[in-house]
Design a protein around this motif. Structure first.
Motif, PDB file in Angstrom:
ATOM      1  N   HIS A 126       0.840  -1.204   0.000  1.00  0.00           N
ATOM      2  CA  HIS A 126       0.000   0.000   0.000  1.00  0.00           C
ATOM      3  C   HIS A 126       0.872   1.249   0.000  1.00  0.00           C
ATOM      4  O   HIS A 126       2.026   1.221   0.427  1.00  0.00           O
ATOM      5  N   TRP A 176      -1.492  -0.345  -3.514  1.00  0.00           N
ATOM      6  CA  TRP A 176      -2.860  -0.235  -3.018  1.00  0.00           C
ATOM      7  C   TRP A 176      -3.094   1.087  -2.292  1.00  0.00           C
ATOM      8  O   TRP A 176      -2.231   1.564  -1.559  1.00  0.00           O
ATOM      9  N   GLU A 212      -5.168   1.392   2.588  1.00  0.00           N
ATOM     10  CA  GLU A 212      -4.932   0.237   3.461  1.00  0.00           C
ATOM     11  C   GLU A 212      -5.178   0.597   4.916  1.00  0.00           C
ATOM     12  O   GLU A 212      -5.750  -0.186   5.678  1.00  0.00           O
ATOM     13  N   LEU A 270      -8.117  -1.615   4.267  1.00  0.00           N
ATOM     14  CA  LEU A 270      -7.718  -2.474   3.143  1.00  0.00           C
ATOM     15  C   LEU A 270      -8.620  -2.267   1.932  1.00  0.00           C
ATOM     16  O   LEU A 270      -8.916  -3.210   1.185  1.00  0.00           O
ATOM     17  N   SER A 312      -7.000  -3.032  -1.904  1.00  0.00           N
ATOM     18  CA  SER A 312      -6.790  -4.448  -2.219  1.00  0.00           C
ATOM     19  C   SER A 312      -8.108  -5.219  -2.209  1.00  0.00           C
ATOM     20  O   SER A 312      -8.301  -6.140  -3.013  1.00  0.00           O
ATOM     21  N   THR A 313      -9.017  -4.840  -1.321  1.00  0.00           N
ATOM     22  CA  THR A 313     -10.327  -5.492  -1.312  1.00  0.00           C
ATOM     23  C   THR A 313     -11.078  -5.215  -2.609  1.00  0.00           C
ATOM     24  O   THR A 313     -11.679  -6.124  -3.204  1.00  0.00           O
ATOM     25  N   ASN A 323       2.954 -10.012  -0.071  1.00  0.00           N
ATOM     26  CA  ASN A 323       2.711  -8.665   0.439  1.00  0.00           C
ATOM     27  C   ASN A 323       4.015  -8.044   0.925  1.00  0.00           C
ATOM     28  O   ASN A 323       4.806  -8.689   1.614  1.00  0.00           O
ATOM     29  N   ASP A 352       4.347  -4.890   2.561  1.00  0.00           N
ATOM     30  CA  ASP A 352       4.076  -3.768   3.456  1.00  0.00           C
ATOM     31  C   ASP A 352       5.268  -3.499   4.382  1.00  0.00           C
ATOM     32  O   ASP A 352       5.648  -4.355   5.181  1.00  0.00           O
ATOM     33  N   SER A 380      -3.270  -6.160   6.873  1.00  0.00           N
ATOM     34  CA  SER A 380      -2.519  -5.682   5.718  1.00  0.00           C
ATOM     35  C   SER A 380      -3.118  -6.307   4.461  1.00  0.00           C
ATOM     36  O   SER A 380      -4.052  -7.110   4.533  1.00  0.00           O
ATOM     37  N   ASP A 381      -2.556  -5.940   3.310  1.00  0.00           N
ATOM     38  CA  ASP A 381      -3.239  -6.209   2.046  1.00  0.00           C
ATOM     39  C   ASP A 381      -3.156  -7.649   1.559  1.00  0.00           C
ATOM     40  O   ASP A 381      -3.750  -7.975   0.524  1.00  0.00           O
ATOM     41  N   HIS A 382      -2.448  -8.512   2.267  1.00  0.00           N
ATOM     42  CA  HIS A 382      -2.535  -9.935   1.945  1.00  0.00           C
ATOM     43  C   HIS A 382      -3.924 -10.483   2.275  1.00  0.00           C
ATOM     44  O   HIS A 382      -4.374 -11.459   1.678  1.00  0.00           O
TER      45      HIS A 382
END
Length: 223
Positions: free
Chosen positions: A5, A48, A51, A55, A58-59, A77, A79, A121-123
């Protein structure tokens, strides 16, 4: 696929969180672009937004590209990964453990591999959609608490340039191996399997409920 992100908090530069991860994603893309014609798979890079407030970027990607998620072999990821010496955390993908440990031996690169999961986080949107996921993050040298992240002290002097070089090299070499790995040992999980993992660990389940509440609040109140 690799991502990080790019939104931070306005109290500081956000050099560690998120800028160090952004730098590593961009540098990894630059490195691998030179070898694009040699890869058996496409390596996709993403940055992204939003975040920190749920999030959202990414969502949105996982929803917009739902038909493409079966084609993502692995999401890594990145981050805040550029400020320390990194290891690999796999998000409850036990079959991948020996593969990544073997990568470390092949590369003669000193990183350890562990299994864990968190929702922040974005994972996580990819995990929830069943995509194999992991993160580059310090395990052996992990500091207590948040460190400088999310504070006024998260400034560029806290990010050593050699660490960015090392993280970019590691990400590039891992992406190359995953992209070229014959008979990759895992594929996308079913939703039932994802829910089973969450329900089997009370901490994961509680974090998921909290994440849902955060997302609902943000969507209701942020215009």
């Amino acid at each position: 696929m690799l991502g990080s992100h790019y939104d931070g908090h306005d109290i500081a530069q956000g050099a560690i969180d998120p800028a160090s991860g952004v730098v590593v994603v961009l540098e990894t893309a630059r490195i691998l672009a030179k070898h694009a014609t040699e890869l058996d798979c496409t390596v996709r890079f993403a940055l992204w937004c939003a975040e920190e407030i749920g999030l959202l970027g990414s969502t949105a990607y996982t929803k917009t590209h739902a038909d493409d998620l079966d084609n993502i072999r692995f999401y890594l990821n990145m981050d805040s990964c550029g400020h320390g010496i990194n290891d690999i955390v796999l998000n409850e993908w036990a079959k991948l453990q020996p593969y990544f440990e073997n990568y470390a031996q092949e590369m003669i690169h000193d990183f350890v591999v562990e299994q864990s999961l968190h929702t922040f986080s974005d994972h996580y949107p990819f995990f929830m959609e069943g995509v194999p996921t992991g993160s580059m993050t310090p395990i052996r040298h992990k500091q207590k608490g948040r460190g400088y992240g999310h504070t006024m002290y998260d400034t560029v002097d806290k990010v050593p340039l050699p660490n960015l070089h090392i993280a970019s090299a590691l990400a590039s070499r891992l992406a190359l191996r995953v992209a070229c790995q014959q008979n990759f040992p895992v594929s996308r999980r079913t939703q039932e399997s994802v829910i089973t993992i969450l329900n089997a660990n009370s901490e994961y389940h509680e974090e998921q409920l909290l994440q849902e509440r955060i997302n609902a609040f943000v969507l209701d109140n942020v215009k």
